[in-house]
Design an enzyme around this catalytic site. Structure first.
Site, PDB file in Angstrom:
ATOM      1  N   ARG A 249       0.927  -1.266  -0.161  1.00  0.00           N
ATOM      2  CA  ARG A 249       0.212  -0.038   0.023  1.00  0.00           C
ATOM      3  C   ARG A 249       0.884   1.285   0.117  1.00  0.00           C
ATOM      4  O   ARG A 249       0.443   2.041  -0.370  1.00  0.00           O
ATOM      5  CB  ARG A 249      -0.930   0.120   1.126  1.00  0.00           C
ATOM      6  CG  ARG A 249      -2.037  -1.084   1.082  1.00  0.00           C
ATOM      7  CD  ARG A 249      -3.029  -0.871   2.090  1.00  0.00           C
ATOM      8  NE  ARG A 249      -4.135  -1.991   2.153  1.00  0.00           N
ATOM      9  CZ  ARG A 249      -4.838  -2.011   2.917  1.00  0.00           C
ATOM     10  NH1 ARG A 249      -4.682  -1.619   4.234  1.00  0.00           N
ATOM     11  NH2 ARG A 249      -5.572  -2.887   2.762  1.00  0.00           N
TER      12      ARG A 249
ATOM     13  N   GLU B 131      -0.612  -9.248  -5.518  1.00  0.00           N
ATOM     14  CA  GLU B 131      -2.097  -9.566  -5.724  1.00  0.00           C
ATOM     15  C   GLU B 131      -1.871 -11.102  -6.120  1.00  0.00           C
ATOM     16  O   GLU B 131      -2.792 -12.136  -5.466  1.00  0.00           O
ATOM     17  CB  GLU B 131      -2.511  -9.047  -6.909  1.00  0.00           C
ATOM     18  CG  GLU B 131      -3.248  -7.608  -6.485  1.00  0.00           C
ATOM     19  CD  GLU B 131      -4.431  -7.602  -5.157  1.00  0.00           C
ATOM     20  OE1 GLU B 131      -5.059  -8.672  -4.897  1.00  0.00           O
ATOM     21  OE2 GLU B 131      -4.443  -6.636  -4.355  1.00  0.00           O
TER      22      GLU B 131
ATOM     23  N   THR C 236      -3.536 -17.083   0.087  1.00  0.00           N
ATOM     24  CA  THR C 236      -2.395 -17.195   1.072  1.00  0.00           C
ATOM     25  C   THR C 236      -2.681 -15.780   2.013  1.00  0.00           C
ATOM     26  O   THR C 236      -3.076 -14.851   1.672  1.00  0.00           O
ATOM     27  CB  THR C 236      -1.149 -17.015   0.536  1.00  0.00           C
ATOM     28  OG1 THR C 236      -0.900 -18.019  -0.307  1.00  0.00           O
ATOM     29  CG2 THR C 236       0.097 -17.031   1.551  1.00  0.00           C
TER      30      THR C 236
ATOM     31  N   GLY D 216       2.896 -22.337  -1.603  1.00  0.00           N
ATOM     32  CA  GLY D 216       1.963 -23.277  -2.343  1.00  0.00           C
ATOM     33  C   GLY D 216       1.347 -22.746  -3.547  1.00  0.00           C
ATOM     34  O   GLY D 216       1.890 -21.651  -4.006  1.00  0.00           O
ATOM     35  N   TYR D 217       0.373 -23.335  -4.054  1.00  0.00           N
ATOM     36  CA  TYR D 217      -0.025 -23.206  -5.396  1.00  0.00           C
ATOM     37  C   TYR D 217       0.708 -22.683  -6.332  1.00  0.00           C
ATOM     38  O   TYR D 217       0.831 -21.461  -6.706  1.00  0.00           O
ATOM     39  CB  TYR D 217      -1.367 -22.166  -5.155  1.00  0.00           C
ATOM     40  CG  TYR D 217      -2.503 -22.722  -4.177  1.00  0.00           C
ATOM     41  CD1 TYR D 217      -3.317 -23.733  -4.857  1.00  0.00           C
ATOM     42  CD2 TYR D 217      -2.442 -22.464  -2.969  1.00  0.00           C
ATOM     43  CE1 TYR D 217      -4.260 -24.058  -3.730  1.00  0.00           C
ATOM     44  CE2 TYR D 217      -3.516 -23.126  -1.924  1.00  0.00           C
ATOM     45  CZ  TYR D 217      -4.318 -23.891  -2.335  1.00  0.00           C
ATOM     46  OH  TYR D 217      -5.336 -24.460  -1.673  1.00  0.00           O
TER      47      TYR D 217
ATOM     48  N   TYR E 266     -11.368 -10.579  -9.551  1.00  0.00           N
ATOM     49  CA  TYR E 266     -10.958  -9.835  -8.605  1.00  0.00           C
ATOM     50  C   TYR E 266      -9.474  -9.311  -8.763  1.00  0.00           C
ATOM     51  O   TYR E 266      -9.219  -8.151  -8.635  1.00  0.00           O
ATOM     52  CB  TYR E 266     -10.868 -10.937  -7.514  1.00  0.00           C
ATOM     53  CG  TYR E 266      -9.918 -10.168  -6.160  1.00  0.00           C
ATOM     54  CD1 TYR E 266     -10.643  -9.069  -5.718  1.00  0.00           C
ATOM     55  CD2 TYR E 266      -8.946 -10.672  -6.282  1.00  0.00           C
ATOM     56  CE1 TYR E 266      -9.949  -8.236  -4.755  1.00  0.00           C
ATOM     57  CE2 TYR E 266      -8.144  -9.666  -5.139  1.00  0.00           C
ATOM     58  CZ  TYR E 266      -8.613  -8.728  -4.233  1.00  0.00           C
ATOM     59  OH  TYR E 266      -7.931  -7.921  -3.677  1.00  0.00           O
TER      60      TYR E 266
ATOM     61  N   CYS F 239     -17.663  -1.917  15.609  1.00  0.00           N
ATOM     62  CA  CYS F 239     -17.682  -1.710  14.123  1.00  0.00           C
ATOM     63  C   CYS F 239     -18.024  -0.265  13.787  1.00  0.00           C
ATOM     64  O   CYS F 239     -19.233   0.348  13.992  1.00  0.00           O
ATOM     65  CB  CYS F 239     -18.616  -2.709  13.479  1.00  0.00           C
ATOM     66  SG  CYS F 239     -18.805  -2.536  11.736  1.00  0.00           S
TER      67      CYS F 239
HETATM   68  S1  SF4 Z   1     -21.876  -7.693  10.760  1.00  0.00           S
HETATM   69 FE1  SF4 Z   1     -22.127  -5.573  10.204  1.00  0.00          FE
HETATM   70  S2  SF4 Z   1     -21.781  -4.477  12.163  1.00  0.00           S
HETATM   71 FE2  SF4 Z   1     -20.863  -6.454  12.477  1.00  0.00          FE
HETATM   72  S3  SF4 Z   1     -18.673  -6.380  12.118  1.00  0.00           S
HETATM   73 FE3  SF4 Z   1     -19.786  -6.976  10.135  1.00  0.00          FE
HETATM   74  S4  SF4 Z   1     -20.399  -4.947   9.173  1.00  0.00           S
HETATM   75 FE4  SF4 Z   1     -19.859  -4.351  11.248  1.00  0.00          FE
END
Ligand code: SF4
Length: 347
Positions: free
Chosen positions: A34, A46, A52, A90-91, A129, A211
């Site tokens: 980063r 990537e 991994t 690996g892989y 991805y 969160c």
């Molecule tokens: S479930 Fe929802 S509230 Fe709980 S950590 Fe994950 S994103 Fe946050």
């Protein structure tokens, strides 16, 4: 099949991003890939991060860049040295694909990674991805990313109760990811979403109490998400391999199969079911569970043993050997010669 179509409203998605980015500025991970915008370095990270853990990749990434600092340097490397440097990750198909990608980037694009997703995706080993990750992390393009961490966060945020490993579920997740994406600075936003999954929205015990985006999250029991199809049990395989040791050298052969280009123990010729292996270990490989049984075998009389070659013990450190075989060889060499029996006694 239930597919939620409820998206977070545009004002809420702005507030969601603001809350996520505030948290990321304080708690985001400081990862070496980063700190750079070099497309080559980001591509290497990537490839390494596919299947991994970050902690494992950290010990390989810097050394890889020190050894091969750009596409040209990697393109000039031998396959053997690339596989050897990859040893333990690996892989190994990833190492071969990364090497092939470097050669194509040099031959076709003058050593510069193409900026379009369509062209990046056409390179060996780069799927949806990875192509999006390179576009956003190297070129700061406003494109969504969906991998294990972001898939978990998104399926919880949207209370998405369709299996995410089926086509409908996968497509829905990409749409959800797109719906939250900012038009600018997606590089930082996508890094933040990844880190939320890696540090807070954990697979078994999401830390909802701390969160930063809790107020946007819908499910009552997020730990039950994401939904996945019931996995098929792994297929059992037994592989019989030979340990042949003579005058301080060991007989190996170059794999043309699973570990293409690496050195492995040759197949064993076991004449009787009562012959006991001198080493047994179990390792997973894709959807297989492989039991490796190694048998002590005398040196062949002729050279008609495929691509067999003798290596001194000192040489083993510098050749690419897949981890299960390396572990078996190291354990057997540590025991020799007394405990392995007379078949290993030097001829
Ligand atoms: S479930 Fe929802 S509230 Fe709980 S950590 Fe994950 S994103 Fe946050």
């Amino acid at each position: 099949m239930h597919v939620s179509t409820n998206l977070i409203s545009p004002p809420d998605s702005r507030n969601f991003r603001a809350a996520l980015l505030r948290w990321y500025r304080r708690r985001g991970r400081d990862l070496p890939w980063r700190r750079t915008r070099d497309p080559y370095a980001i591509l290497v990270s990537e490839f390494m991060l596919q299947q991994t853990q970050v902690a494992t990749v950290l010990s390989y990434y810097n050394e890889w860049l020190r050894r091969w600092s750009d596409f040209s340097a990697l393109a000039r490397a031998s396959e053997s040295s690339v596989l050897h440097a990859w040893q333990g990750l690996g892989y190994y198909a990833r190492a071969r694909n990364l090497h092939a990608t470097a050669r194509i980037v040099v031959d076709r694009y003058g050593g510069h990674l193409p900026r379009t997703i369509a062209r990046t995706r056409a390179l060996p080993g780069i799927g949806r991805y990875s192509a999006h990750a390179i576009a956003t992390f190297a070129f700061d393009q406003s494109v969504p990313i969906v991998e294990a961490n972001t898939a978990r966060v998104l399926s919880r945020l949207f209370n998405f109760r369709t299996p995410i490993d089926c086509t409908v579920g996968r497509e829905a997740l990409w749409n959800y990811a797109e719906s939250l994406l900012p038009k600018r600075s997606a590089r930082v936003y996508n890094s933040a979403l990844l880190d939320l999954g890696a540090l807070v929205c954990l697979p078994r015990q999401p830390k909802c109490a701390i969160c930063p985006v809790k107020k946007f999250c819908r499910p009552k029991n997020p730990q039950t998400l994401p939904i996945k199809k019931i996995p098929r049990p792994p297929k059992e395989l037994i592989e019989a391999r030979a340990f042949t040791f003579r005058r301080n050298r060991i007989l190996l052969e170059q794999s043309s199969g699973r570990w293409h280009g690496m050195w492995i123990l040759p197949p064993a010729r076991v004449r009787s079911v009562i012959t006991r292996p001198i080493h047994t270990s179990i390792f997973p490989f894709t959807n297989h569970r492989i039991t490796l049984k190694v048998f002590a075998q005398p040196a062949p009389r002729t050279r008609a043993r495929g691509q067999g070659r003798w290596f001194s013990i000192a040489q083993l450190a510098s050749i690419p050997l897949p981890s299960p075989h390396r572990r078996a060889v190291e354990q057997l060499l540590a025991k020799r010669p007394q405990k392995l029996g007379s078949t290993l006694a030097e001829a």
